[in-house]
Motif scaffolding. Structure first.
Motif, PDB file in Angstrom:
ATOM      1  N   ILE A   1       7.580   1.066   5.545  1.00 12.54           N
ATOM      2  CA  ILE A   1       8.787   1.597   4.887  1.00 12.54           C
ATOM      3  C   ILE A   1       8.493   2.950   4.560  1.00 12.54           C
ATOM      4  O   ILE A   1       7.527   3.329   3.604  1.00 12.54           O
ATOM      5  N   THR A   2       9.310   3.889   5.175  1.00 11.81           N
ATOM      6  CA  THR A   2       9.156   5.211   4.693  1.00 11.81           C
ATOM      7  C   THR A   2      10.287   5.834   4.212  1.00 11.81           C
ATOM      8  O   THR A   2      11.443   5.198   3.993  1.00 11.81           O
ATOM      9  N   LYS A   3      10.212   7.151   3.508  1.00 13.24           N
ATOM     10  CA  LYS A   3      11.049   7.582   2.515  1.00 13.24           C
ATOM     11  C   LYS A   3      11.132   6.905   1.377  1.00 13.24           C
ATOM     12  O   LYS A   3      12.607   6.864   0.729  1.00 13.24           O
ATOM     13  N   TYR A   4      10.339   6.258   0.851  1.00  9.37           N
ATOM     14  CA  TYR A   4      10.799   5.519  -0.412  1.00  9.37           C
ATOM     15  C   TYR A   4       9.371   5.904  -1.212  1.00  9.37           C
ATOM     16  O   TYR A   4       8.337   5.887  -0.550  1.00  9.37           O
TER      17      TYR A   4
ATOM     18  N   ILE B   1       0.834  -1.060  -0.048  1.00  2.00           N
ATOM     19  CA  ILE B   1       0.046   0.035   0.059  1.00  2.00           C
ATOM     20  C   ILE B   1       0.880   1.173  -0.139  1.00  2.00           C
ATOM     21  O   ILE B   1       1.847   1.338   0.626  1.00  2.00           O
ATOM     22  N   PHE B   2       0.677   2.185  -0.882  1.00  5.53           N
ATOM     23  CA  PHE B   2       1.247   3.650  -0.749  1.00  5.53           C
ATOM     24  C   PHE B   2       0.358   4.505  -0.386  1.00  5.53           C
ATOM     25  O   PHE B   2      -0.772   4.522  -0.854  1.00  5.53           O
ATOM     26  N   GLY B   3       1.005   5.362   0.322  1.00  4.03           N
ATOM     27  CA  GLY B   3       0.295   6.815   0.723  1.00  4.03           C
ATOM     28  C   GLY B   3       0.348   7.156   2.179  1.00  4.03           C
ATOM     29  O   GLY B   3       0.895   5.980   3.103  1.00  4.03           O
ATOM     30  N   GLY B   4      -0.037   8.061   2.638  1.00  2.00           N
ATOM     31  CA  GLY B   4       0.242   8.460   4.165  1.00  2.00           C
ATOM     32  C   GLY B   4      -1.190   9.173   4.655  1.00  2.00           C
ATOM     33  O   GLY B   4      -1.097   9.547   5.876  1.00  2.00           O
TER      34      GLY B   4
ATOM     35  N   ARG C   1       7.494   9.996   3.303  1.00  2.00           N
ATOM     36  CA  ARG C   1       8.279  10.659   4.480  1.00  2.00           C
ATOM     37  C   ARG C   1       7.931  10.099   5.771  1.00  2.00           C
ATOM     38  O   ARG C   1       7.035   8.997   5.862  1.00  2.00           O
ATOM     39  N   ASP C   2       8.219  10.544   6.970  1.00  4.83           N
ATOM     40  CA  ASP C   2       8.035   9.881   8.072  1.00  4.83           C
ATOM     41  C   ASP C   2       6.592  10.279   8.819  1.00  4.83           C
ATOM     42  O   ASP C   2       6.220   9.437   9.553  1.00  4.83           O
ATOM     43  N   GLU C   3       6.439  11.424   8.490  1.00 10.89           N
ATOM     44  CA  GLU C   3       5.181  11.837   9.001  1.00 10.89           C
ATOM     45  C   GLU C   3       3.874  11.326   8.043  1.00 10.89           C
ATOM     46  O   GLU C   3       4.011  11.238   6.972  1.00 10.89           O
ATOM     47  N   PHE C   4       2.795  11.256   8.931  1.00 16.83           N
ATOM     48  CA  PHE C   4       1.668  10.890   8.009  1.00 16.83           C
ATOM     49  C   PHE C   4       0.405  11.733   8.407  1.00 16.83           C
ATOM     50  O   PHE C   4       0.396  12.424   9.511  1.00 16.83           O
TER      51      PHE C   4
END
Lengths: 107, 338
Positions: B206-209, B155-158, B181-184
């Motif tokens: 997995i963040t920052k990807y 899944i992609f997105g924040g 990024r690290d923040e959601f």
């Protein structure tokens, strides 16, 4: 007044004198510079005025992102850590000489 | 085939108030919108944001404005066709034949385009290779969650959609959540939950990807992700889900020969008719010298376009201007008893 350089993804450069108080986005729209769509008209609700600030010095010099800008950038096309929404960059004499790069596309 | 006086494309504030004006002058209309709810940008982009420049309303949110407009047109009982999009227009004997994506057909002398900046559609992955799997194993919305059972889902997105689905699907699928990024931006409780699920290894966070490529041989096998500094990873995937919010696309409107000027439709300011007889454009989508993209301008444009529609809908009648305060005909139409 500030001279802003807008560089399209294909490398085409545009320069515009933008009056203080306008946004970098408005500077592009008013001068018919392609590459910035600004669908929502500057409401920070569409992420189609996305630009990259490739010069790190300039990126640090810009006013910090307000709450919400990064959230909106999540929804932009290919956001990076040097991404900004150009509707949130308000022009002042301090921005004279700023260069922004447009992404490959906005939507 | 539904016969009507006017088809309105777009159920935003401008389309809704135009419907009101049509009702007041005794015309019928059908309203089509691509979203699954009424309200357009007001409801999709800023339901909670206060608006301060609606005349005589010092402050209201996008949602309140929408609800009030819906209330205002209630007496006319107009039909809404939501989650549908006008796809095709054809002119036959001075009537427009209108076809929608879901196969509905209308016959009407008038079309009012109140389409804002276009219809809302999910933002898709920028990678070309994802297109091949679009709708099959690369998805932007979920209709049937049972297909993911015991599968590897990336899944992609924040935002809330990404977080909610990551949490939900982690019960029955192997879930990887990737965010740039690290923040959601999702609700704090969901963010907390995601961190817990990641700590106890229920989901792979997995963040920052961001996405680089999807790979497969007929069916999807893996997704390659990249960091900004150029590192990449390959993750096994049966399904890839993207939740990057909605974008606005002009869609079929661009193909109707309306002399588009940068995604907007030129109109005359007498009745907001376009270069095509019987097609009107109002609100953010229309352009003319001095155009302001304000909701109040859309209201004015809708009122005049409605009178323009009258001419073609009732060619043998003369339009008579009346005030709602005084006209008993209008009061009848509104169902007002005094």
């Amino acid at each position: 007044m500030a001279k802003i350089k807008y560089i399209e993804f294909n490398g085409t450069e545009h320069e515009a004198d933008v009056a203080n108080g306008l946004s970098v986005m408005e500077g592009a729209i008013q001068n018919d510079i392609p590459g910035i769509d600004a669908d929502c008209g500057g409401g920070m609700s569409c992420a189609t005025c996305h630009v990259y600030i490739n010069d790190d010095e300039w990126f640090k010099k810009l006013p910090e992102k307000e709450m919400g800008e990064d959230d909106m950038l999540d929804q932009a096309f290919e956001p990076k850590s040097n991404s900004r929404l150009s509707c949130q960059l308000i022009v002042s004499d301090d921005l004279d000489g700023l260069t922004v790069h447009m992404p490959e596309k906005q939507v | 085939m539904i016969k009507t006086d006017v088809v309105i494309i777009g159920a935003g504030p401008t389309g809704l108030f135009c419907a009101h004006q049509l009702g007041i002058i005794g015309l019928r209309c059908e309203i089509v919108d691509n979203l699954d709810k009424i309200g357009g940008q007001c409801i999709e982009l800023y339901p909670d944001k206060p608006i301060y420049d609606i005349p005589a309303v010092p402050k209201c949110t996008g949602e309140e404005l929408t609800n009030n407009l819906i209330e205002q047109i209630k007496p006319f009982n107009f039909n809404f066709h939501l989650s549908d999009r006008v796809q095709e227009l054809k002119n036959e004997n001075n009537k427009w034949l209108v076809k929608t994506l879901n196969g509905k057909e209308f016959e009407t002398p008038n079309i009012v385009i109140a389409g804002g900046v276009g219809s809302f559609e999910p933002r898709k992955f920028p990678t070309k290779s994802a297109e091949k799997y679009d709708g099959k194993s690369v998805l932007y919305s979920i209709k049937d969650k049972t297909i993911f059972k015991d599968k590897s889902v990336v899944i992609f997105g924040g935002g809330d959609s990404a977080l909610d689905w990551a949490i939900e699907l982690s019960n029955s699928s192997r879930v990887t959540l990737v965010h740039r990024r690290d923040e959601f931006r999702g609700a704090p409780a969901s963010v907390q939950k995601i961190k817990e699920l990641s700590d106890n290894k229920t989901i792979n966070l997995i963040t920052k990807y961001s996405i680089k490529d999807v790979k497969g041989n007929g069916s999807l096998e893996s997704v390659e992700i990249k960091s900004e500094s150029g590192e990449s990873k390959v993750i096994k995937a049966d399904y890839v889900l993207g939740f990057f919010g909605l974008i606005m696309q002009l869609g079929p409107i661009a193909e109707w020969g309306l002399n588009l000027d940068k995604k907007t439709i030129p109109v005359n300011t007498e009745n907001f008719e376009t270069n095509k007889k019987g097609i009107f454009a109002i609100g953010d989508i229309c352009t003319y010298p001095g155009k302001l993209k304000l909701i109040l301008s859309g209201f004015h444009e809708g009122a005049l376009a409605a009178r323009g529609c009258f001419k073609y809908a009732r060619p043998d009648e003369k339009y008579r201007f009346e005030f709602t305060t005084a006209s008993s005909t209008i009061k009848d139409r509104l169902g007002v008893k005094e």
